[in-house]
Scaffold this active site. Structure first.
Site, mmCIF file in Angstrom:
data_model
loop_
_atom_site.group_PDB
_atom_site.id
_atom_site.type_symbol
_atom_site.label_atom_id
_atom_site.label_comp_id
_atom_site.label_asym_id
_atom_site.label_seq_id
_atom_site.Cartn_x
_atom_site.Cartn_y
_atom_site.Cartn_z
ATOM 1 N N ASP A 46 -23.448 -25.220 8.771
ATOM 2 C CA ASP A 46 -23.594 -26.345 9.701
ATOM 3 C C ASP A 46 -25.030 -26.507 10.193
ATOM 4 O O ASP A 46 -25.257 -27.042 11.277
ATOM 5 C CB ASP A 46 -22.642 -26.194 10.895
ATOM 6 N N ARG A 47 -25.983 -26.040 9.405
ATOM 7 C CA ARG A 47 -27.398 -26.102 9.751
ATOM 8 C C ARG A 47 -27.749 -25.343 11.043
ATOM 9 O O ARG A 47 -28.784 -25.590 11.660
ATOM 10 C CB ARG A 47 -27.879 -27.562 9.853
ATOM 11 N N LEU A 48 -26.893 -24.431 11.428
ATOM 12 C CA LEU A 48 -27.189 -23.577 12.580
ATOM 13 C C LEU A 48 -27.883 -22.319 12.073
ATOM 14 O O LEU A 48 -27.367 -21.207 12.136
ATOM 15 C CB LEU A 48 -25.893 -23.245 13.332
ATOM 16 N N HIS A 49 -29.083 -22.527 11.557
ATOM 17 C CA HIS A 49 -29.815 -21.484 10.859
ATOM 18 C C HIS A 49 -30.269 -20.379 11.801
ATOM 19 O O HIS A 49 -30.399 -20.568 13.011
ATOM 20 C CB HIS A 49 -31.034 -22.095 10.154
#
Length: 217
Positions: free
Chosen positions: A195-198
């Site tokens: 979820d692009r929560l890198h």
């Protein structure tokens, strides 16, 4: 690149990975962590895992960037080599700070490094130069890197001239060729997550050690 690496990329690209970076810890050593990631990039079968973007700036702050190859790293820093008359060498002389960026897409990882740059000794440059293939050694003599070139034929003639000049003997280190070492002040590790929560973990130099903290993605 292996089939396993390709499958990993297909299934995770755009979604990220579920496993991330370790928690920020004063005891973490970013050079050791870089070594682990670099080894993983080699094991994954990535073409030229040592390729990195080198960003420099002129004395008045105009930036430029290009891909170069990492030729060594350790507690002292990250090493690369170039023609000392090139644009990057001129900029490093005028403004001895630079940034590096490694990107290993199949692993969804980046490493960003910023710091001061110093030229390596001629002895260190000569030791590395001797490890290069002979064609690359001759090419270093033939290329007036970053200068205008009329046509490829001119370059080919220069290569032949230097092949003849050094025929039957070793190719010496040119006076205009050598290495640089970037001594890192900041190292950031980036791991792609779902979820692009890198994950982002930043290390900053503090005296003889490092501080570390997480950053928002």
């Amino acid at each position: 690149m292996s089939l396993r690496s390709n499958l990993r990329l297909v299934f995770s690209l755009g979604r990220g990975l579920t496993r991330g970076l370790p928690d920020a810890d004063p005891g973490l050593d970013p050079i050791q962590l870089f070594g682990q990631w670099f080894a993983a990039a080699r094991k994954a079968g990535i073409l030229l895992p040592e390729a990195m973007t080198l960003a420099t700036a002129s004395a008045d702050g105009a930036p430029s960037a290009r891909m170069v190859l990492l030729k060594g790293f350790g507690e002292d820093g990250f090493e690369f080599y170039t023609n000392l008359g090139s644009r990057k060498a001129d900029e490093l002389t005028a403004n001895p700070r630079a940034a590096l960026c490694f990107h290993w897409g199949v692993l969804q990882r980046q490493v960003r490094v910023e710091g001061d740059v110093a030229q390596l000794s001629r002895q260190a440059s000569a030791a590395y130069f001797r490890t290069r293939p002979r064609g690359s050694q001759v090419g270093a003599w033939a290329s007036r890197q970053s200068e205008p070139l009329g046509d490829r034929g001119m370059l080919a003639r220069r290569v032949r001239d230097f092949e003849k000049r050094f025929e039957g003997g070793e190719v010496p280190l040119p006076d205009f060729w050598g290495g640089f070492r970037l001594h890192p002040q900041r190292i950031e590790f980036w791991q792609g997550r779902t979820d692009r929560l890198h994950d982002r973990l930043l290390f900053q130099r503090e005296g003889d050690g490092w501080s570390s903290r997480r950053l928002h993605p």
